[in-house]
Design a protein around this motif. Structure first.
Motif, mmCIF file in Angstrom:
data_model
loop_
_atom_site.group_PDB
_atom_site.id
_atom_site.type_symbol
_atom_site.label_atom_id
_atom_site.label_comp_id
_atom_site.label_asym_id
_atom_site.label_seq_id
_atom_site.Cartn_x
_atom_site.Cartn_y
_atom_site.Cartn_z
ATOM 1 N N SER A 22 38.248 53.592 64.373
ATOM 2 C CA SER A 22 39.495 54.010 65.017
ATOM 3 C C SER A 22 40.678 53.891 64.227
ATOM 4 O O SER A 22 40.645 52.830 63.578
ATOM 5 N N LEU A 23 41.570 54.872 64.080
ATOM 6 C CA LEU A 23 42.901 54.527 63.331
ATOM 7 C C LEU A 23 43.850 53.861 64.124
ATOM 8 O O LEU A 23 44.847 53.698 63.738
ATOM 9 N N THR A 24 43.550 53.787 65.644
ATOM 10 C CA THR A 24 44.501 53.196 66.296
ATOM 11 C C THR A 24 43.775 51.863 67.170
ATOM 12 O O THR A 24 44.220 51.494 68.302
ATOM 13 N N GLU A 25 42.851 51.176 66.475
ATOM 14 C CA GLU A 25 42.219 50.087 67.022
ATOM 15 C C GLU A 25 41.507 50.101 68.244
ATOM 16 O O GLU A 25 41.362 49.159 69.056
ATOM 17 N N GLY A 26 41.348 51.624 68.536
ATOM 18 C CA GLY A 26 40.406 51.609 69.873
ATOM 19 C C GLY A 26 41.336 51.537 71.129
ATOM 20 O O GLY A 26 40.765 51.136 72.109
ATOM 21 N N LEU A 27 42.798 51.468 70.776
ATOM 22 C CA LEU A 27 43.533 51.020 72.000
ATOM 23 C C LEU A 27 44.084 52.659 72.592
ATOM 24 O O LEU A 27 44.658 52.554 73.610
ATOM 25 N N THR A 28 43.603 53.595 71.955
ATOM 26 C CA THR A 28 43.952 55.148 72.662
ATOM 27 C C THR A 28 42.719 55.746 73.092
ATOM 28 O O THR A 28 41.514 55.356 72.651
ATOM 29 N N VAL A 29 42.622 57.081 73.285
ATOM 30 C CA VAL A 29 41.684 57.716 73.361
ATOM 31 C C VAL A 29 40.946 58.036 71.917
ATOM 32 O O VAL A 29 41.536 58.126 71.046
ATOM 33 N N ASN A 30 39.751 58.722 72.174
ATOM 34 C CA ASN A 30 39.103 59.260 70.828
ATOM 35 C C ASN A 30 39.466 60.601 70.561
ATOM 36 O O ASN A 30 40.019 61.477 71.611
ATOM 37 N N ALA A 31 39.711 60.983 69.468
ATOM 38 C CA ALA A 31 39.987 62.339 69.023
ATOM 39 C C ALA A 31 38.747 63.347 69.677
ATOM 40 O O ALA A 31 37.627 63.080 69.325
#
Length: 422
Positions: A230-239
């Motif tokens: 994850s580019l967002t540390e898994g804090l948002t949705v997956n692409a």
């Protein structure tokens, strides 16, 4: 376009599908509820925007707070005149009192609200109910990307710009499949009719295939990128791109695939294309163009990282040349607008920092204006796919060569070691 029979999206010459599964929000590989992101997402935002999801998080935190203990009210004399002169009853114990948690009290309050709303028009109530619906890709999501050095166009004006003159020239190269004899006015009218749709699934089934045309490039779509780091540390949705191009997994050397698994292999499905670097996000007329652009920015960052991983594979230092090797497109059926973007990566600005991912607009087209503007947009779209494929194949071949050279050197060292022992 060549389509695999198992999961590939059917295009223009294929029979239409009855239904297309809707995108699901996923975090760390699990289905994300419609409620909200994790608390850490909000704690780490440099700025919180006033969005429905931010308000839901505020409500959640308020509900989780313990009810304040009311102070004991002061006791006053029963003499009314003296009682009034002293300011009346002490109401400080009511300040900040939370809403009743008892279900019966909530139900009573809800009924009172419903009763008061009966005097309002039905139309107003309908609009209010729609207003609570929100996308995960809102202003706070964009802020989260910016905080992690993933920039939409013009969000980081200090970044070095890639030289896109040659790319724009390549995008304008004519294609025989869009010549007047093969794509005439009647086919353009067919495109206009199919573009009159209300669902994103229909846009993907009936409209996008006319733009993509027939190509043998491996593609997939509507699959969450659950295997990527994850580019967002898994804090948002997956692409979850609506459409993406990649390479057949077998084209990548096994050692490269294993070493770069979380950088170039988007899912755990064995036959899904890897090293994706061309993406499409489509919206129905009621869909948000701003949402599509944020999705494309997110997709493009993963694609840029995949190309950079291949480009740097086997090298002593990461390679940063400020060139764009990844492309994304957005299509909005309501306006008939096709937008093309390029993505490139730059080194961290501080030691141990994050690389920066930049999104730059390439071209934009009104696909519904005329046959000529449609042809210009479809030409750029199809050429962009070809350019992306050339970049992808070049980096894969170079990474494969370095992996094989490394294997040869390792084998040679092993033989020398064995000979020395003997």
């Amino acid at each position: 376009m060549a389509i695999r029979q198992n999961r590939k999206r059917h295009l223009a010459d294929d029979p239409p599908q009855e239904h297309r599964p809707s995108k699901k929000l996923r975090v760390k590989g699990r289905a994300q509820s419609s409620s909200n992101f994790a608390p850490e997402f909000w704690d780490n935002l440099s700025k919180v925007w006033l969005t429905p999801r931010a308000l839901r998080e505020l409500d959640r935190r308020n509900d989780a707070r313990p009810a304040p203990k009311p102070p004991t009210p002061a006791v006053y004399t029963t003499d009314l005149a003296q009682f009034a002169r002293r300011g009346g009853p002490d109401l400080r114990h009511l300040r900040g009192y939370p809403e009743p948690r008892d279900d019966r009290l909530k139900m009573s309050s809800s009924r009172a609200s419903d009763s008061s709303r009966r005097t309002k028009s039905t139309k107003a109530t309908t609009i209010s109910s729609k207003a609570i619906r929100s996308s995960a890709y809102d202003d706070d999501f964009e802020q989260h990307l910016t905080d992690r050095n993933i920039y939409l166009p013009l969000r980081n004006n200090q970044a070095p710009k890639p030289n896109l003159d040659d790319t724009r020239l390549l995008l304008s190269a004519s294609r025989p499949s869009l010549s007047p004899s093969r794509f005439d006015d009647s086919r353009f009218e067919d495109f206009l009719q199919k573009n009159e749709t209300k669902s994103e699934g229909t846009v993907m089934r009936n409209v996008i295939p006319i733009i993509t045309g027939n190509a043998s490039i491996p593609n997939e779509g509507n699959l969450p990128f659950t295997n990527f780091k994850s580019l967002t540390e898994g804090l948002t949705v997956n692409a979850v791109p609506d459409f993406f191009d990649g390479a057949p997994p077998g084209d990548v050397d096994r050692s490269v695939r294993e070493d770069l698994s979380q950088m170039i292999v988007p899912t755990k499905h064995a036959d899904v294309p890897v090293a994706p670097n061309f993406f499409l996000e489509a919206k129905a007329p009621r869909g948000g163009a701003d949402v599509a652009r944020r999705q494309a920015c997110y997709d493009g960052a993963y694609g840029a990282r995949a190309m950079h991983s291949l480009q740097s594979y086997g090298e002593e230092e990461p390679v940063y040349d400020s060139n764009a090797y990844t492309y994304t497109t957005t299509y909005h059926a309501g306006t008939g607008t096709l937008q093309l973007y390029a993505h490139h990566i730059t080194p961290p600005t501080a030691p141990g920092g994050r690389p920066e991912y930049h999104m730059t607009k390439l071209r934009g087209f009104d696909m519904t204006d005329s046959r000529e503007t449609f042809v210009q947009g479809a030409t750029a779209f199809r050429n962009a796919r070809d350019v992306a494929q050339r970049h992808r194949d070049k980096f894969i071949q170079a990474a494969n060569a370095r992996a094989r050279q490394s294997d040869v050197e390792a084998q040679h060292e092993a033989e020398i070691t064995v000979a020395a022992v003997k």
